[in-house]
Design a protein around this motif. Structure first.
Motif, PDB file in Angstrom:
ATOM      1  N   VAL A  67       0.825  -1.201   0.000  1.00  0.00           N
ATOM      2  CA  VAL A  67       0.000   0.000   0.000  1.00  0.00           C
ATOM      3  C   VAL A  67       0.865   1.258   0.000  1.00  0.00           C
ATOM      4  O   VAL A  67       2.008   1.255   0.463  1.00  0.00           O
ATOM      5  CB  VAL A  67      -0.947   0.034   1.228  1.00  0.00           C
ATOM      6  N   ARG A  68       0.302   2.330  -0.552  1.00  0.00           N
ATOM      7  CA  ARG A  68       0.922   3.661  -0.494  1.00  0.00           C
ATOM      8  C   ARG A  68       0.249   4.427   0.645  1.00  0.00           C
ATOM      9  O   ARG A  68      -0.980   4.436   0.762  1.00  0.00           O
ATOM     10  CB  ARG A  68       0.714   4.410  -1.816  1.00  0.00           C
ATOM     11  N   LEU A  69       1.075   5.085   1.457  1.00  0.00           N
ATOM     12  CA  LEU A  69       0.564   5.858   2.583  1.00  0.00           C
ATOM     13  C   LEU A  69       0.530   7.344   2.258  1.00  0.00           C
ATOM     14  O   LEU A  69       1.188   7.801   1.323  1.00  0.00           O
ATOM     15  CB  LEU A  69       1.423   5.612   3.818  1.00  0.00           C
ATOM     16  N   GLU A  70      -0.228   8.087   3.027  1.00  0.00           N
ATOM     17  CA  GLU A  70      -0.344   9.532   2.838  1.00  0.00           C
ATOM     18  C   GLU A  70       1.013  10.223   2.973  1.00  0.00           C
ATOM     19  O   GLU A  70       1.262  11.257   2.365  1.00  0.00           O
ATOM     20  CB  GLU A  70      -1.313  10.085   3.884  1.00  0.00           C
TER      21      GLU A  70
ATOM     22  N   PRO B  39      -4.991  -1.239   9.214  1.00  0.00           N
ATOM     23  CA  PRO B  39      -4.165  -2.380   9.609  1.00  0.00           C
ATOM     24  C   PRO B  39      -2.790  -1.933  10.106  1.00  0.00           C
ATOM     25  O   PRO B  39      -2.467  -0.737  10.107  1.00  0.00           O
ATOM     26  CB  PRO B  39      -4.031  -3.166   8.308  1.00  0.00           C
ATOM     27  N   VAL B  40      -1.983  -2.892  10.512  1.00  0.00           N
ATOM     28  CA  VAL B  40      -0.580  -2.629  10.827  1.00  0.00           C
ATOM     29  C   VAL B  40       0.212  -2.800   9.539  1.00  0.00           C
ATOM     30  O   VAL B  40       0.080  -3.817   8.849  1.00  0.00           O
ATOM     31  CB  VAL B  40      -0.049  -3.587  11.910  1.00  0.00           C
ATOM     32  N   VAL B  41       1.031  -1.807   9.219  1.00  0.00           N
ATOM     33  CA  VAL B  41       1.780  -1.789   7.959  1.00  0.00           C
ATOM     34  C   VAL B  41       3.277  -1.741   8.260  1.00  0.00           C
ATOM     35  O   VAL B  41       3.721  -0.939   9.088  1.00  0.00           O
ATOM     36  CB  VAL B  41       1.376  -0.568   7.100  1.00  0.00           C
ATOM     37  N   ARG B  42       4.034  -2.594   7.591  1.00  0.00           N
ATOM     38  CA  ARG B  42       5.503  -2.566   7.708  1.00  0.00           C
ATOM     39  C   ARG B  42       6.039  -1.617   6.639  1.00  0.00           C
ATOM     40  O   ARG B  42       6.150  -1.964   5.459  1.00  0.00           O
ATOM     41  CB  ARG B  42       6.078  -3.962   7.569  1.00  0.00           C
TER      42      ARG B  42
ATOM     43  N   LEU C 222      -1.847   1.823  11.941  1.00  0.00           N
ATOM     44  CA  LEU C 222      -2.604   2.952  11.399  1.00  0.00           C
ATOM     45  C   LEU C 222      -3.819   3.320  12.255  1.00  0.00           C
ATOM     46  O   LEU C 222      -4.440   4.354  12.018  1.00  0.00           O
ATOM     47  CB  LEU C 222      -3.040   2.649   9.968  1.00  0.00           C
ATOM     48  N   SER C 223      -4.150   2.479  13.217  1.00  0.00           N
ATOM     49  CA  SER C 223      -5.276   2.802  14.098  1.00  0.00           C
ATOM     50  C   SER C 223      -4.863   3.730  15.230  1.00  0.00           C
ATOM     51  O   SER C 223      -5.713   4.241  15.960  1.00  0.00           O
ATOM     52  CB  SER C 223      -5.875   1.520  14.689  1.00  0.00           C
TER      53      SER C 223
ATOM     54  N   ILE D 288      -3.712   4.938   4.616  1.00  0.00           N
ATOM     55  CA  ILE D 288      -3.595   4.314   3.296  1.00  0.00           C
ATOM     56  C   ILE D 288      -4.341   5.171   2.275  1.00  0.00           C
ATOM     57  O   ILE D 288      -5.497   5.531   2.488  1.00  0.00           O
ATOM     58  CB  ILE D 288      -4.178   2.884   3.303  1.00  0.00           C
ATOM     59  N   VAL D 289      -3.665   5.458   1.153  1.00  0.00           N
ATOM     60  CA  VAL D 289      -4.327   6.209   0.083  1.00  0.00           C
ATOM     61  C   VAL D 289      -4.562   5.349  -1.157  1.00  0.00           C
ATOM     62  O   VAL D 289      -5.417   5.673  -1.973  1.00  0.00           O
ATOM     63  CB  VAL D 289      -3.528   7.481  -0.298  1.00  0.00           C
ATOM     64  N   SER D 290      -3.814   4.252  -1.305  1.00  0.00           N
ATOM     65  CA  SER D 290      -4.032   3.390  -2.471  1.00  0.00           C
ATOM     66  C   SER D 290      -3.318   2.060  -2.293  1.00  0.00           C
ATOM     67  O   SER D 290      -2.397   1.936  -1.491  1.00  0.00           O
ATOM     68  CB  SER D 290      -3.534   4.064  -3.764  1.00  0.00           C
ATOM     69  N   HIS D 291      -3.767   1.095  -3.073  1.00  0.00           N
ATOM     70  CA  HIS D 291      -3.048  -0.170  -3.216  1.00  0.00           C
ATOM     71  C   HIS D 291      -2.017   0.008  -4.322  1.00  0.00           C
ATOM     72  O   HIS D 291      -2.240   0.744  -5.287  1.00  0.00           O
ATOM     73  CB  HIS D 291      -4.037  -1.290  -3.588  1.00  0.00           C
TER      74      HIS D 291
END
Length: 403
Positions: free
Chosen positions: A332-335, A353-356, A374-375, A386-389
């Motif tokens: 995923v791409r983050l903000e 979710p939790v993102v590495r 991210l929570s 998250i802004v996109s896959h």
């Protein structure tokens, strides 16, 4: 302007921009065309298409939501699921379960390959081997379903038929667990998932792997795999009754437009309605010789679009809770303009979710891996969105490295 319309709104003179039927083999040579005669309208409805997109700049207009308005509505439906009931307790960590899941997935692939080859050659099927593989897959799913879900994202296009069968098996096991079925039923249903496409062993490989539009005769031949598979298994002793539901019902649609029986609503067995959702989700989110895969999030949005017509809408919601909007292993791409791999679903939210985090997009270089929940708010291990896959192939990211 692109608008989303129901088939009841179609008129001769409209221009179809997209039949919105990526998983259906509609009878038209192209996915966009002008509706020139009444017969075109009849063929659209007969194909089971219920909603599609028109281009008002190239044909007649109608009062209907734009593509963007329809997308916002779908997104709102998904966000209503964001607060979810915590899933069943997982007894093993992802890193601990991955090796066992990989072995179970590999064994399932070898078994279904052998079973389908035996079916093709008319030999006795090794059902006991299939049952053993299913038990290992189900056990892994129940320990930590995220491990198996991450593996199904790494499938080889050349082995699609076999890997699709194993993925459907695993996801049906998870789905059956989440709707409260007992272990014996989960095993029987998962076995049906593994064998659901066995009838394709009796269909020409040239037709199954054809990269262009199927002719009506070829489409009829492909659809026959359901009956061929049912006939094959019903000749064998020791097949549990529940195992037949995924095989015989995975192409039936909630509105009665499916095949081979054309039954509808709750007349379709619960396991059959579950199987239709799982089969389509895996098909549209997997790479095939004639299909570019949708991201998990895009695939979920399509299920919501098609629910109510093709799928039981309540079961679609249950399925989304089962697999998540961003399954483990999703890039995923983050903000913050960083890339990350989803490594854990949050019990409280499907969207956080939790993102590495492991790649800086702005500076085009890898980062020391950092787990971001991210929570949680900024300063407490979170503070991103998250802004996109993203496609791992595009960024040349080996997702497995970061799991």
């Amino acid at each position: 302007m692109i608008k989303k319309v129901s088939v009841g709104q179609l008129r001769v003179g409209m221009f179809v921009h997209d039949f919105n039927a990526g998983w259906l083999d509609h009878p038209f040579a192209l996915n966009s065309m002008k509706l020139a005669v009444e017969e075109d309208l009849r063929r659209v409805f007969a194909a089971g298409i219920r909603e599609l997109f028109i281009d008002t700049s190239r044909g007649l207009d109608v009062d209907a939501p734009t593509r963007e308005e329809a997308a916002v509505d779908t997104e709102q439906q998904i966000r209503q699921l964001d607060q979810v009931t915590p899933p069943a307790e997982r007894r093993s960590a992802l890193a601990e379960e991955l090796a066992r899941a990989r072995n179970a997935f590999g064994e399932g692939t070898r078994v279904i390959r052998n079973v389908m080859e035996d079916a093709r050659l008319g030999r006795q099927l090794e059902i006991e081997s299939a049952k053993s593989a299913v038990e290992k897959i189900a056990a892994s799913v129940l320990r930590n379903g995220n491990a198996m879900m991450s593996l199904r994202r790494l499938k080889n296009v050349d082995d699609y038929t076999y890997l699709h069968s194993v993925s459907v098996c695993a996801m049906l096991a998870a789905f059956a667990r989440d709707v409260g079925m007992d272990m014996g039923d989960i095993h029987d249903i998962a076995l049906g998932g593994l064998l659901h496409d066995i009838g394709k062993a009796r269909v020409s490989a040239a037709v199954l792997n054809k990269t262009t539009r199927l002719s009506p005769e070829e489409f009829t031949l492909v659809k026959s795999h359901v009956v061929l598979g049912s006939d094959l298994l019903r000749q064998m002793p020791g097949i549990p009754p529940l195992t037949f539901a995924p095989l015989e019902l995975h192409h039936e649609c909630y509105d009665g437009s499916g095949y081979p029986r054309g039954i509808k609503g709750e007349t379709i067995d619960l396991v059959g309605r579950m199987s239709a959702i799982v089969d389509v989700y895996d098909a549209i989110s997997s790479e095939r010789c004639y299909h570019v895969p949708l991201s998990p999030a895009e695939a979920i949005r399509k299920l919501f679009e098609w629910s109510g017509h093709h799928f039981d809408p309540q079961l679609v919601q249950r399925f989304v809770r089962s697999v998540g909007i961003y399954p483990v292993g999703t890039l995923v791409r983050l903000e913050s303009e960083r890339l990350g791999v989803v490594i854990e679903q949050r019990e409280s939210s499907l969207l956080t979710p939790v993102v590495r985090v492991m790649f800086d997009i702005r500076h085009n270089h890898y980062l020391a891996p950092d787990d971001v929940d991210l929570s949680r708010p900024l300063g407490t291990g979170g503070g991103d969105r998250i802004v996109s896959h993203e496609s791992p192939a595009r960024w040349k990211v080996d997702v497995a490295r970061f799991l």
